[in-house]
Design a protein around this motif. Structure first.
Motif, mmCIF file in Angstrom:
data_model
loop_
_atom_site.group_PDB
_atom_site.id
_atom_site.type_symbol
_atom_site.label_atom_id
_atom_site.label_comp_id
_atom_site.label_asym_id
_atom_site.label_seq_id
_atom_site.Cartn_x
_atom_site.Cartn_y
_atom_site.Cartn_z
ATOM 1 N N ASP A 33 1.218 -0.929 -0.094
ATOM 2 C CA ASP A 33 -0.197 0.324 0.373
ATOM 3 C C ASP A 33 0.913 1.193 0.075
ATOM 4 O OD1 ASP A 33 -2.889 -1.504 -0.604
ATOM 5 O OD2 ASP A 33 -2.659 -1.649 1.862
ATOM 6 N N ARG A 34 1.616 1.403 0.370
ATOM 7 C CA ARG A 34 2.829 2.898 0.736
ATOM 8 C C ARG A 34 3.400 2.790 -0.693
ATOM 9 N NH1 ARG A 34 5.139 3.720 6.045
ATOM 10 N NH2 ARG A 34 3.343 3.393 8.019
ATOM 11 N N LEU A 35 3.452 1.643 -1.547
ATOM 12 C CA LEU A 35 4.504 1.879 -2.566
ATOM 13 C C LEU A 35 3.033 2.548 -3.425
ATOM 14 C CD1 LEU A 35 6.089 -1.779 -2.955
ATOM 15 C CD2 LEU A 35 7.293 0.552 -3.067
ATOM 16 N N LEU A 36 1.578 2.169 -3.379
ATOM 17 C CA LEU A 36 1.078 2.679 -4.553
ATOM 18 C C LEU A 36 0.283 3.823 -3.191
ATOM 19 C CD1 LEU A 36 -1.330 -0.416 -4.571
ATOM 20 C CD2 LEU A 36 -0.012 0.919 -6.772
ATOM 21 N N TYR A 37 0.874 4.688 -2.284
ATOM 22 C CA TYR A 37 0.678 5.229 -1.620
ATOM 23 C C TYR A 37 2.011 6.228 -1.291
ATOM 24 C CZ TYR A 37 -4.581 4.909 -2.147
ATOM 25 O OH TYR A 37 -5.330 4.648 -2.995
ATOM 26 N N PRO A 38 2.713 6.527 -2.119
ATOM 27 C CA PRO A 38 3.885 7.497 -1.434
ATOM 28 C C PRO A 38 3.745 8.294 -0.812
ATOM 29 C CG PRO A 38 3.407 8.164 -4.072
ATOM 30 C CD PRO A 38 2.580 6.915 -3.355
ATOM 31 N N ARG A 39 4.583 8.631 -0.741
ATOM 32 C CA ARG A 39 4.665 10.194 -0.004
ATOM 33 C C ARG A 39 5.786 10.809 -0.641
ATOM 34 N NH1 ARG A 39 4.847 10.708 6.950
ATOM 35 N NH2 ARG A 39 5.878 8.361 6.050
ATOM 36 N N LYS A 40 6.181 11.070 -1.765
ATOM 37 C CA LYS A 40 7.309 11.954 -2.487
ATOM 38 C C LYS A 40 6.831 13.223 -2.584
ATOM 39 C CE LYS A 40 7.300 8.400 -6.488
ATOM 40 N NZ LYS A 40 6.422 8.097 -7.761
ATOM 41 N N TYR A 41 7.968 14.278 -2.939
ATOM 42 C CA TYR A 41 8.123 14.904 -2.589
ATOM 43 C C TYR A 41 8.137 15.730 -1.171
ATOM 44 C CZ TYR A 41 8.251 14.987 -7.449
ATOM 45 O OH TYR A 41 8.375 14.860 -9.237
ATOM 46 N N LEU A 57 -0.841 14.671 4.838
ATOM 47 C CA LEU A 57 -1.468 13.524 4.032
ATOM 48 C C LEU A 57 -3.097 13.857 3.173
ATOM 49 C CD1 LEU A 57 -1.895 11.293 7.371
ATOM 50 C CD2 LEU A 57 -0.269 11.388 5.625
ATOM 51 N N LEU A 58 -3.591 15.151 3.430
ATOM 52 C CA LEU A 58 -4.309 15.601 1.694
ATOM 53 C C LEU A 58 -3.851 15.988 0.722
ATOM 54 C CD1 LEU A 58 -6.931 16.327 1.374
ATOM 55 C CD2 LEU A 58 -7.450 18.480 2.647
ATOM 56 N N VAL A 59 -2.687 16.955 1.181
ATOM 57 C CA VAL A 59 -1.723 17.581 -0.446
ATOM 58 C C VAL A 59 -1.723 16.307 -1.191
ATOM 59 C CG1 VAL A 59 0.354 18.379 -0.634
ATOM 60 C CG2 VAL A 59 -1.252 20.076 0.825
ATOM 61 N N TYR A 60 -1.229 14.859 -0.285
ATOM 62 C CA TYR A 60 -0.582 13.776 -1.137
ATOM 63 C C TYR A 60 -1.818 13.169 -1.609
ATOM 64 C CZ TYR A 60 3.432 13.515 1.613
ATOM 65 O OH TYR A 60 5.286 13.646 2.020
ATOM 66 N N ALA A 61 -3.061 13.622 -1.257
ATOM 67 C CA ALA A 61 -3.986 12.775 -1.770
ATOM 68 C C ALA A 61 -3.929 13.711 -3.182
ATOM 69 C CB ALA A 61 -5.458 12.500 -0.959
ATOM 70 N N THR A 65 -3.838 11.978 -7.073
ATOM 71 C CA THR A 65 -5.329 12.189 -8.088
ATOM 72 C C THR A 65 -4.698 12.794 -9.265
ATOM 73 O OG1 THR A 65 -6.422 12.237 -5.961
ATOM 74 C CG2 THR A 65 -7.863 12.506 -8.065
ATOM 75 N N GLU A 66 -3.664 14.084 -8.689
ATOM 76 C CA GLU A 66 -4.120 14.837 -10.001
ATOM 77 C C GLU A 66 -2.614 14.369 -10.854
ATOM 78 O OE1 GLU A 66 -5.647 17.916 -10.760
ATOM 79 O OE2 GLU A 66 -6.691 17.888 -9.200
ATOM 80 N N SER A 67 -2.214 14.561 -10.453
ATOM 81 C CA SER A 67 -0.783 13.765 -11.186
ATOM 82 C C SER A 67 -0.559 12.097 -11.825
ATOM 83 C CB SER A 67 0.307 15.103 -11.372
ATOM 84 O OG SER A 67 1.100 14.978 -9.768
ATOM 85 N N GLY A 68 -0.162 11.512 -10.413
ATOM 86 C CA GLY A 68 -0.014 10.305 -10.126
ATOM 87 C C GLY A 68 1.645 10.508 -9.897
ATOM 88 N N PHE A 69 2.594 12.268 -8.731
ATOM 89 C CA PHE A 69 2.981 12.425 -8.601
ATOM 90 C C PHE A 69 4.220 12.608 -10.217
ATOM 91 C CE2 PHE A 69 1.731 10.623 -4.666
ATOM 92 C CZ PHE A 69 1.593 11.598 -3.834
ATOM 93 N N ALA A 183 -8.244 8.339 3.020
ATOM 94 C CA ALA A 183 -8.385 8.149 4.030
ATOM 95 C C ALA A 183 -7.043 7.189 3.829
ATOM 96 C CB ALA A 183 -9.587 6.982 3.434
ATOM 97 N N VAL A 184 -6.935 6.642 2.443
ATOM 98 C CA VAL A 184 -5.892 5.404 2.953
ATOM 99 C C VAL A 184 -4.189 6.065 3.274
ATOM 100 C CG1 VAL A 184 -4.291 3.828 1.085
ATOM 101 C CG2 VAL A 184 -6.578 4.149 0.841
ATOM 102 N N TYR A 185 -4.431 7.452 2.874
ATOM 103 C CA TYR A 185 -3.171 8.060 3.767
ATOM 104 C C TYR A 185 -3.215 8.802 4.961
ATOM 105 C CZ TYR A 185 -0.217 9.408 -1.335
ATOM 106 O OH TYR A 185 0.180 9.456 -2.191
#
Length: 191
Positions: A33-41, A57-61, A65-69, A183-185
């Motif tokens: 899950d952490r690979l699918l929901y990373p905290r890049k940048y 965590l909201l910013v990561y969401a 969603t917007e760019s897939g990082f 929610a996942v983050y």
């Protein structure tokens, strides 16, 4: 008798292996899950989320969603960068937080600029819509005018401040993605 002992020994070994696997699966699933929901940048996200009083965590969401990082992401409507901002929104936000910096629309491909401006916009949306993540996400996606019009309609808002439903397919889908991702983050990284 030897056959029975061999069978019992094999059964014990299988039970031990099953126990080890059962104990190992939750941490492995969590890592997947952490690979699918990373905290890049994370440096930029932490900095700008703190600056604008947002849950990182909201910013990561939003970024997921917007760019897939992908900092080079460009949408079909020419929204750019990690947080997929249009030129009109960028110019308006620049006039508020960076009027003397000479930043250009192309600089939204820079993660620091994109996250800075995106965090400020999320902050404005959260502030305008009373901290309701779903309504703020709808505004980030569809604009304040659209959300404000929906809030005036009783079938979409009982209090005039939060939306109880999202009548447009794209808006509905977007809000679901943001709230589910958040929610996942929160589950993975929250306190």
């Amino acid at each position: 008798m030897k056959t029975l002992f061999r069978l019992l020994r094999r059964l014990v070994v299988l039970v031990c292996i099953a126990a080890v696997l059962l104990m190992a699966l939750p941490p492995l699933a969590r890592e997947a899950d952490r690979l699918l929901y990373p905290r890049k940048y994370s440096r930029q996200v932490e900095q700008w989320a703190a600056e604008y009083n947002l849950d990182p965590l909201l910013v990561y969401a939003f970024i997921r969603t917007e760019s897939g990082f992908d900092p080079a992401a460009t949408s079909s409507v020419e929204a750019r960068g990690l947080m997929q901002m249009t030129e009109e929104t960028f110019i308006w936000l620049r006039s508020k937080i960076a009027p003397d910096e000479g930043l250009t629309f192309d600089e939204l491909y820079d993660p620091d600029v994109s996250i800075r401006f995106g965090c400020y916009y999320i902050h404005l949306c959260m502030e305008r819509y009373g901290g309701d993540v779903a309504t703020a996400a709808a505004a980030y996606h569809s604009g304040w005018g659209t959300v404000d019009n929906l809030l005036r309609m009783e079938e979409h808002s009982s209090d005039g401040q939060t939306l109880k439903g999202f009548p447009y397919n794209q808006m509905h889908h977007y809000v679901e993605k943001i709230t589910a991702s958040y929610a996942v983050y929160t589950r993975l990284y929250g306190g």
